[in-house]
Design an enzyme around this catalytic site. Structure first.
Site, PDB file in Angstrom:
ATOM      1  N   LYS A 218     -32.871 -56.739 -62.411  1.00 12.69           N
ATOM      2  CA  LYS A 218     -33.838 -57.888 -63.059  1.00 12.69           C
ATOM      3  C   LYS A 218     -34.022 -57.507 -64.598  1.00 12.69           C
ATOM      4  O   LYS A 218     -33.915 -56.946 -65.184  1.00 12.69           O
ATOM      5  CB  LYS A 218     -35.278 -57.137 -62.439  1.00 12.69           C
TER       6      LYS A 218
ATOM      7  N   TYR B 195     -85.497 -65.825 -80.897  1.00 13.29           N
ATOM      8  CA  TYR B 195     -84.472 -64.620 -80.841  1.00 13.29           C
ATOM      9  C   TYR B 195     -84.834 -63.849 -79.308  1.00 13.29           C
ATOM     10  O   TYR B 195     -86.006 -63.673 -79.035  1.00 13.29           O
ATOM     11  CB  TYR B 195     -84.442 -63.628 -81.816  1.00 13.29           C
TER      12      TYR B 195
ATOM     13  N   THR C  46     -41.516 -85.384 -65.372  1.00 18.26           N
ATOM     14  CA  THR C  46     -42.864 -85.401 -65.078  1.00 18.26           C
ATOM     15  C   THR C  46     -42.894 -84.970 -63.708  1.00 18.26           C
ATOM     16  O   THR C  46     -41.970 -85.222 -62.852  1.00 18.26           O
ATOM     17  CB  THR C  46     -43.266 -87.078 -65.014  1.00 18.26           C
ATOM     18  N   HIS C  47     -44.023 -84.330 -63.060  1.00 14.60           N
ATOM     19  CA  HIS C  47     -44.026 -83.729 -61.680  1.00 14.60           C
ATOM     20  C   HIS C  47     -43.201 -82.805 -61.717  1.00 14.60           C
ATOM     21  O   HIS C  47     -42.754 -82.702 -60.413  1.00 14.60           O
ATOM     22  CB  HIS C  47     -44.241 -85.121 -60.789  1.00 14.60           C
TER      23      HIS C  47
ATOM     24  N   SER D 187     -37.026 -53.964 -63.996  1.00 14.78           N
ATOM     25  CA  SER D 187     -37.665 -53.616 -62.524  1.00 14.78           C
ATOM     26  C   SER D 187     -37.523 -52.099 -62.453  1.00 14.78           C
ATOM     27  O   SER D 187     -36.391 -51.479 -62.590  1.00 14.78           O
ATOM     28  CB  SER D 187     -37.285 -54.702 -61.521  1.00 14.78           C
TER      29      SER D 187
ATOM     30  N   ASN E 218     -37.195 -59.569 -66.495  1.00 13.51           N
ATOM     31  CA  ASN E 218     -38.415 -60.468 -66.482  1.00 13.51           C
ATOM     32  C   ASN E 218     -39.211 -61.037 -67.785  1.00 13.51           C
ATOM     33  O   ASN E 218     -39.047 -60.349 -68.685  1.00 13.51           O
ATOM     34  CB  ASN E 218     -39.300 -59.660 -65.386  1.00 13.51           C
TER      35      ASN E 218
ATOM     36  N   ASN F 248     -82.996 -59.942 -86.831  1.00 12.12           N
ATOM     37  CA  ASN F 248     -82.578 -61.378 -86.304  1.00 12.12           C
ATOM     38  C   ASN F 248     -81.792 -62.237 -87.041  1.00 12.12           C
ATOM     39  O   ASN F 248     -80.983 -62.966 -86.417  1.00 12.12           O
ATOM     40  CB  ASN F 248     -83.822 -61.898 -85.697  1.00 12.12           C
TER      41      ASN F 248
ATOM     42  N   GLU G 118     -45.291 -64.233 -69.392  1.00 12.00           N
ATOM     43  CA  GLU G 118     -46.291 -64.286 -68.138  1.00 12.00           C
ATOM     44  C   GLU G 118     -47.768 -63.720 -68.546  1.00 12.00           C
ATOM     45  O   GLU G 118     -48.722 -64.166 -68.173  1.00 12.00           O
ATOM     46  CB  GLU G 118     -45.788 -63.226 -67.060  1.00 12.00           C
TER      47      GLU G 118
ATOM     48  N   LYS H  71     -71.634 -60.358 -78.270  1.00 13.72           N
ATOM     49  CA  LYS H  71     -70.549 -59.750 -79.267  1.00 13.72           C
ATOM     50  C   LYS H  71     -69.274 -59.401 -78.329  1.00 13.72           C
ATOM     51  O   LYS H  71     -68.211 -59.612 -78.815  1.00 13.72           O
ATOM     52  CB  LYS H  71     -71.189 -58.245 -80.110  1.00 13.72           C
TER      53      LYS H  71
ATOM     54  N   GLN I  29     -77.859 -60.352 -77.912  1.00 14.31           N
ATOM     55  CA  GLN I  29     -76.761 -59.374 -78.188  1.00 14.31           C
ATOM     56  C   GLN I  29     -75.503 -59.086 -77.220  1.00 14.31           C
ATOM     57  O   GLN I  29     -74.608 -58.667 -77.938  1.00 14.31           O
ATOM     58  CB  GLN I  29     -77.616 -57.938 -78.157  1.00 14.31           C
TER      59      GLN I  29
HETATM   60  N1  ARG Z   1     -78.439 -55.733 -81.803  1.00 14.28           N
HETATM   61  C1  ARG Z   1     -79.207 -56.893 -81.947  1.00 14.28           C
HETATM   62  C2  ARG Z   1     -78.185 -58.193 -81.693  1.00 14.28           C
HETATM   63  O1  ARG Z   1     -77.363 -57.778 -81.534  1.00 14.28           O
HETATM   64  C3  ARG Z   1     -79.514 -57.050 -83.337  1.00 14.28           C
HETATM   65  C4  ARG Z   1     -80.941 -57.918 -83.547  1.00 14.28           C
HETATM   66  C5  ARG Z   1     -82.009 -57.104 -83.038  1.00 14.28           C
HETATM   67  N2  ARG Z   1     -82.942 -57.692 -83.283  1.00 14.28           N
HETATM   68  C6  ARG Z   1     -84.179 -57.311 -82.367  1.00 14.28           C
HETATM   69  N3  ARG Z   1     -85.448 -57.604 -82.388  1.00 14.28           N
HETATM   70  N4  ARG Z   1     -84.153 -56.314 -81.583  1.00 14.28           N
HETATM   71  O2  ARG Z   1     -78.739 -59.083 -81.282  1.00 14.28           O
END
Ligand code: ARG
Length: 484
Positions: free
Chosen positions: A284, A318, A156-157, A278, A286, A111, A291, A326, A323
């Site tokens: 074209k 926790y 403006t606008h 295109s 582009n 954790n 974009e 990520k 998790q």
């Molecule tokens: N893969 C977990 C995360 O990204 C790591 C920590 C896991 N802790 C646990 N008690 N399962 O949060």
């Protein structure tokens, strides 16, 4: 097939394979292995100092951890079947050095370990992103300097409003991105905190030395509250919010490049290498890059929302929901860095069409406000001047004329004291020379902005280099495995 985990003995059964696949984070964690090894070596160094690990065991751990790092780096060790990077590293370490590997996790939990990995990763990424933001700032600064004399309509606008310097418009983006870089930089003070010592949530009874680990890993501060440390991800959310704001700036820039390169405006030409054609319409050209820069905003703002929703309503401390931090993090960091980089190259590949900009100055009574201000200098209250110029514009426009069709004698009939200099006041290109206020679109104020821009960029470079050096020397001292 999921392999060994770090907690098997508690259960009577093996983990269901679908559950294992559902709950793994290994794919995202692969971005973190360097940081996991780096943090583990620092932790082991500390465990040796407080006598939990002998110096021989410590040496083995360091050599083993480096080897694990190299094996992952060179793809000799396939981590894809593990629950997470922490398990993958520790299990391989045990294979390499035997039972003493079991001491590494003393006074540490996954954790606080995951938060450490994320903090080590993010602080480097933040500086890498700041560098790409600075590159875009530099592209605008260069463009502003090179075309410092070019005058164009300001809007403006999306209606013609007043003449401005093209360089002033460029510098508007410079300062927007300056604030984006500042926001990211300010987030570093909250990222750069050592989370170790928090353990699972309550700390540890063992006499660990967090300050030593902080010093080894170049963290200026140690966490204040173990529960907060493992429960919150606001240091990530903050960066995602900074990136979401930055992406909104990029989006506006992309939109203006699309507009300005269109036949309706023709204010700029984008180099062929930065445009696409295109498959059906042969004529074209582009502005896809602009974009796409505009389009990336969806994912950038979405990443922020995604993490915000993950955090909403979680009880302390926790929870495995965390998790989920990520994917949005890695995505936003990756897209942010790439988009700023491409944006800066795109700006480098744009040429302003000075003639078109100057032609456009003739449309829309752009110097009407200048005329009001001239009347003010003759003692007329601004509101009255506004009324007079408004009705003048109405009459001229109904007969298809412009302010240039006025002779100064016509104006003299309306306002006592008007002299021949009023013709200069109505000149769009000269309008910018009359601007006096701070930050206005005058050559003098633009010059100040350009000089300030140079100083800011030099300062960024110094700060970024300093941080990169600090972290690189901690990494080199502890890990020293080749960079990918
Ligand atoms: N893969 C977990 C995360 O990204 C790591 C920590 C896991 N802790 C646990 N008690 N399962 O949060």
């Amino acid at each position: 097939m999921m392999r060994m985990c770090l907690w098997g003995s508690r259960m009577e059964k093996e983990l269901d394979q679908e559950v294992a696949a559902f709950s793994t984070s290994i794919q995202e964690d692969q971005y973190l292995y360097r940081y996991d090894i780096w943090g583990s070596i620092a932790h082991s160094t500390m465990l040796q100092k407080i006598g939990i690990v002998t110096s021989e065991e410590h040496q083995k751990m360091v050599t083993g951890l480096k080897q694990v790092g190299e094996e992952i780096e060179t793809k000799q060790y396939d981590v894809s079947s593990f629950e997470d990077i922490h398990s993958a590293v520790e299990i391989r370490l045990k294979e390499l050095i035997g039972e003493s590997a079991g001491k590494l996790h003393t006074a540490r939990s996954r954790n606080d370990q995951i938060v450490l990995d994320e903090r080590l990763y993010l602080r480097e990424q933040v500086v890498a992103i700041i560098r790409t933001v600075n590159a875009l700032q530099e592209s605008f600064l260069k463009k502003a300097r090179r075309y410092r004399d070019v005058v164009m309509p300001g809007y403006t606008h999306l209606q013609p409003a007043q003449p401005v310097l093209f360089g002033h418009h460029c510098m508007a983006y410079f300062f927007m991105f300056q604030r984006d870089a500042e926001r990211l930089q300010e987030s570093l003070s909250r990222i750069n905190v050592l989370p170790l010592g928090a353990g699972a949530l309550a700390g540890t009874s063992l006499p660990i030395d967090c300050q030593l680990v902080a010093d080894l890993l170049a963290f200026p501060n140690v966490q204040d509250n173990s529960m907060d440390t493992v429960a919150d991800r606001d240091f990530l959310l903050e960066v995602l919010s900074d990136l979401a704001i930055a992406s909104l700036h990029l989006c506006r820039m992309g939109e203006e490049i699309v507009l300005w390169s269109s036949p309706a405006f023709q204010f700029i030409t984008i180099d062929d290498a930065f445009t696409t054609g295109s498959s059906i319409m042969p004529q074209k050209k582009n502005p896809d890059v602009a974009e796409l820069i505009r389009g990336k905003t969806g994912e950038m703002v979405g990443s922020w929302i995604s993490l915000a929703m993950t955090l909403k309503g979680l009880p302390l401390t926790y929870n495995r929901d965390l998790q989920q931090d990520k994917l949005p993090l890695l995505r936003a960091v990756e897209i942010g860095r790439l988009t700023f980089h491409i944006a800066s190259r795109l700006v480098d590949h744009i040429t302003p069409n000075i003639d078109k900009m100057e032609q456009a100055l003739q449309v829309g009574f752009l110097t009407a406000t200048d005329l009001c201000e001239y009347f003010v200098t003759l003692g007329i209250p601004f509101r009255k001047a506004h009324e007079m110029v408004g009705s003048l514009v109405r009459k001229l426009s109904s007969s298809g004329q412009t302010l240039h069709d006025l002779a100064w004698e016509d104006l003299q009939k309306e306002v006592e004291g008007v002299g021949p200099e009023v013709i200069e006041v109505l000149n769009e290109k000269k309008s910018i020379q009359r601007k006096k206020s701070a930050g206005s679109s005058s050559p003098g104020e633009l010059e100040k902005q350009l000089q300030k821009g140079d100083l800011l960029l030099a300062k960024w470079n110094e700060q970024n280099t300093e941080l990169e050096k600090t972290w690189a020397s901690s990494f080199l001292a502890l890990v020293d495995i080749p960079k990918e």
